[in-house]
Design a protein around this motif. Structure first.
Motif, PDB file in Angstrom:
ATOM      1  N   TRP A   5      22.238   1.884   5.661  1.00 26.02           N
ATOM      2  CA  TRP A   5      20.982   1.606   6.734  1.00 26.02           C
ATOM      3  C   TRP A   5      19.189   1.554   6.070  1.00 26.02           C
ATOM      4  N   HIS A   6      19.755   2.670   5.943  1.00 28.18           N
ATOM      5  CA  HIS A   6      17.905   3.263   5.682  1.00 28.18           C
ATOM      6  C   HIS A   6      17.404   2.075   4.726  1.00 28.18           C
ATOM      7  N   TRP A   7      18.189   2.216   4.098  1.00 27.58           N
ATOM      8  CA  TRP A   7      17.686   1.139   2.783  1.00 27.58           C
ATOM      9  C   TRP A   7      17.299  -0.324   3.159  1.00 27.58           C
ATOM     10  N   HIS A   8      18.423  -0.445   3.688  1.00 29.07           N
ATOM     11  CA  HIS A   8      17.963  -2.443   3.877  1.00 29.07           C
ATOM     12  C   HIS A   8      17.831  -2.953   5.330  1.00 29.07           C
ATOM     13  N   GLY A   9      17.924  -1.599   6.162  1.00 26.39           N
ATOM     14  CA  GLY A   9      17.855  -2.060   7.805  1.00 26.39           C
ATOM     15  C   GLY A   9      19.117  -2.892   7.950  1.00 26.39           C
ATOM     16  N   GLY A  67      36.473  14.918   1.452  1.00 26.20           N
ATOM     17  CA  GLY A  67      35.237  14.319   0.832  1.00 26.20           C
ATOM     18  C   GLY A  67      34.447  13.911   0.493  1.00 26.20           C
ATOM     19  N   GLU A  68      35.487  12.100   0.036  1.00 22.07           N
ATOM     20  CA  GLU A  68      35.564  11.166  -0.577  1.00 22.07           C
ATOM     21  C   GLU A  68      35.060   9.796   1.094  1.00 22.07           C
ATOM     22  N   ALA A  69      36.116  10.023   2.040  1.00 19.52           N
ATOM     23  CA  ALA A  69      36.194   9.361   3.152  1.00 19.52           C
ATOM     24  C   ALA A  69      34.418  10.121   3.452  1.00 19.52           C
ATOM     25  N   TRP A  70      33.686  11.384   3.769  1.00 16.66           N
ATOM     26  CA  TRP A  70      32.896  12.105   4.124  1.00 16.66           C
ATOM     27  C   TRP A  70      31.594  11.235   3.707  1.00 16.66           C
ATOM     28  N   ARG A  71      31.839  11.275   2.151  1.00 16.98           N
ATOM     29  CA  ARG A  71      30.823  10.540   1.450  1.00 16.98           C
ATOM     30  C   ARG A  71      30.676   8.853   1.925  1.00 16.98           C
ATOM     31  N   TRP A  72      31.549   8.142   2.172  1.00 16.35           N
ATOM     32  CA  TRP A  72      31.181   7.124   2.476  1.00 16.35           C
ATOM     33  C   TRP A  72      30.528   6.456   3.667  1.00 16.35           C
ATOM     34  N   PHE A  73      30.898   7.756   4.259  1.00 20.95           N
ATOM     35  CA  PHE A  73      30.322   7.716   5.960  1.00 20.95           C
ATOM     36  C   PHE A  73      29.494   8.088   5.732  1.00 20.95           C
ATOM     37  N   CYS A  74      28.805   8.671   5.157  1.00 22.28           N
ATOM     38  CA  CYS A  74      27.081   9.157   4.167  1.00 22.28           C
ATOM     39  C   CYS A  74      26.762   7.895   4.466  1.00 22.28           C
ATOM     40  N   LEU A  75      27.481   6.929   2.891  1.00 24.77           N
ATOM     41  CA  LEU A  75      27.122   5.959   2.369  1.00 24.77           C
ATOM     42  C   LEU A  75      26.621   4.815   3.522  1.00 24.77           C
ATOM     43  N   ASN A  76      27.605   4.902   4.371  1.00 22.20           N
ATOM     44  CA  ASN A  76      26.942   3.669   5.260  1.00 22.20           C
ATOM     45  C   ASN A  76      25.914   3.908   6.987  1.00 22.20           C
ATOM     46  N   VAL A  77      25.574   5.231   6.681  1.00 19.05           N
ATOM     47  CA  VAL A  77      23.934   5.947   6.748  1.00 19.05           C
ATOM     48  C   VAL A  77      22.493   5.701   6.391  1.00 19.05           C
ATOM     49  N   GLY A  78      23.148   5.654   4.861  1.00 17.17           N
ATOM     50  CA  GLY A  78      21.880   5.178   3.610  1.00 17.17           C
ATOM     51  C   GLY A  78      21.662   4.171   4.022  1.00 17.17           C
ATOM     52  N   LEU A 110      22.608   8.183  13.601  1.00 16.26           N
ATOM     53  CA  LEU A 110      22.007   8.620  12.788  1.00 16.26           C
ATOM     54  C   LEU A 110      20.828   7.453  12.234  1.00 16.26           C
ATOM     55  N   VAL A 111      20.925   6.325  12.626  1.00 19.61           N
ATOM     56  CA  VAL A 111      20.350   5.458  12.304  1.00 19.61           C
ATOM     57  C   VAL A 111      19.363   4.604  13.317  1.00 19.61           C
ATOM     58  N   GLN A 112      17.858   3.804  12.368  1.00 17.50           N
ATOM     59  CA  GLN A 112      17.564   2.552  14.078  1.00 17.50           C
ATOM     60  C   GLN A 112      18.301   1.217  13.620  1.00 17.50           C
ATOM     61  N   ALA A 115      35.598   5.010  19.645  1.00 17.95           N
ATOM     62  CA  ALA A 115      34.967   3.839  18.356  1.00 17.95           C
ATOM     63  C   ALA A 115      36.548   3.140  17.831  1.00 17.95           C
ATOM     64  N   ALA A 116      36.505   1.748  17.918  1.00 19.03           N
ATOM     65  CA  ALA A 116      38.052   0.901  17.462  1.00 19.03           C
ATOM     66  C   ALA A 116      37.523   0.567  16.238  1.00 19.03           C
ATOM     67  N   GLY A 117      36.194   0.684  15.260  1.00 15.81           N
ATOM     68  CA  GLY A 117      36.312  -0.039  14.132  1.00 15.81           C
ATOM     69  C   GLY A 117      35.144  -0.351  13.534  1.00 15.81           C
ATOM     70  N   ILE A 118      34.805  -0.770  12.626  1.00 17.18           N
ATOM     71  CA  ILE A 118      33.227  -1.193  12.035  1.00 17.18           C
ATOM     72  C   ILE A 118      33.372  -2.503  11.636  1.00 17.18           C
ATOM     73  N   SER A 119      32.221  -2.623  11.939  1.00 15.74           N
ATOM     74  CA  SER A 119      31.811  -4.140  11.612  1.00 15.74           C
ATOM     75  C   SER A 119      29.850  -4.343  11.508  1.00 15.74           C
ATOM     76  N   GLY A 120      29.401  -5.460  10.606  1.00 17.84           N
ATOM     77  CA  GLY A 120      28.618  -5.282  10.227  1.00 17.84           C
ATOM     78  C   GLY A 120      28.333  -5.974   8.712  1.00 17.84           C
ATOM     79  N   ILE A 121      27.077  -5.700   8.545  1.00 21.67           N
ATOM     80  CA  ILE A 121      26.487  -6.324   6.754  1.00 21.67           C
ATOM     81  C   ILE A 121      26.253  -4.943   5.874  1.00 21.67           C
ATOM     82  N   TRP A 122      27.079  -6.003   4.795  1.00 20.30           N
ATOM     83  CA  TRP A 122      27.351  -4.608   4.068  1.00 20.30           C
ATOM     84  C   TRP A 122      26.603  -5.435   2.456  1.00 20.30           C
ATOM     85  N   ASN A 123      25.754  -4.542   1.863  1.00 22.15           N
ATOM     86  CA  ASN A 123      25.473  -5.334   0.303  1.00 22.15           C
ATOM     87  C   ASN A 123      24.721  -4.274  -0.469  1.00 22.15           C
TER      88      ASN A 123
END
Length: 175
Positions: free
Chosen positions: A60-64, A47-58, A3-5, A78-86
């Motif tokens: 990526w688009h906002w920060h790259g 609904g809130e969990a879905w919003r958080w998932f979409c927040l992560n997609v957004g 869903l992201v680059q 899928a074993a988890g998530i890891s990355g840079i959050w800001n």
């Protein structure tokens, strides 16, 4: 399809890749588990969990950059998530990690966080990273210390309440 680059990063056992629609269910299951997700920010409903998932997609688009999905190479799960959050209100970019049920105690979070941190330093040009950890989350504090991070201060996080900021070694210390 992602869903992201996001780049596809690999370790010996893991693939870190951009979120895909198929990742929504495992992420939401984690967020709805009040006990497991307490230190991350549990969601009160789907609904809130879905919003958080979409927040992560957004994010990526906002920060790259954002949270990668951690995929187990052997099973494709899928074993988890890891990355840079800001997100807005964060004191500075954070290296974060979450491991889903059934993948704990196998070094998945450590391996994924090391690779995500290397990506932040080598590819994104970051010179410092922190991890924001709820004071009661002893497992995350132990992992942060194993990654070489050191406790720096306690602060008030408007999303999480009291949070500890742990500073990771810079790229020059990891070379």
């Amino acid at each position: 399809m992602s869903l992201v680059q996001a780049p596809r990063l690999e370790t010996e056992r893991l693939i870190l890749r951009g979120p895909e629609k198929r990742d929504a269910e495992p992420v939401m299951a984690f967020l709805l588990d009040q006990a497991r997700a307490a230190g991350f920010g549990a969601s009160p409903n789907r609904g809130e969990a879905w919003r958080w998932f979409c927040l992560n997609v957004g994010h990526w688009h906002w920060h790259g950059y954002g949270y990668f999905t951690i995929e187990d190479k052997t099973t494709g799960q899928a074993a988890g998530i890891s990355g840079i959050w800001n997100p807005e209100s964060w004191p500075e970019p954070e290296l974060g990690w979450v491991v889903f049920d059934g993948f704990e105690g196998k070094g998945v979070a450590f391996e994924a966080a090391q690779r995500a941190r290397r990506y932040a330093y080598e590819d994104l040009g970051f010179t410092t990273l922190t991890s924001n950890i709820v004071p009661s989350n002893e497992r995350s504090k132990a992992l942060a210390a194993r990654l070489g991070a050191r406790y720096e201060r306690t602060y008030f996080n408007e999303n999480m309440g009291e949070d500890e900021l742990w500073r990771h070694p810079g790229p020059e210390a990891l070379a």
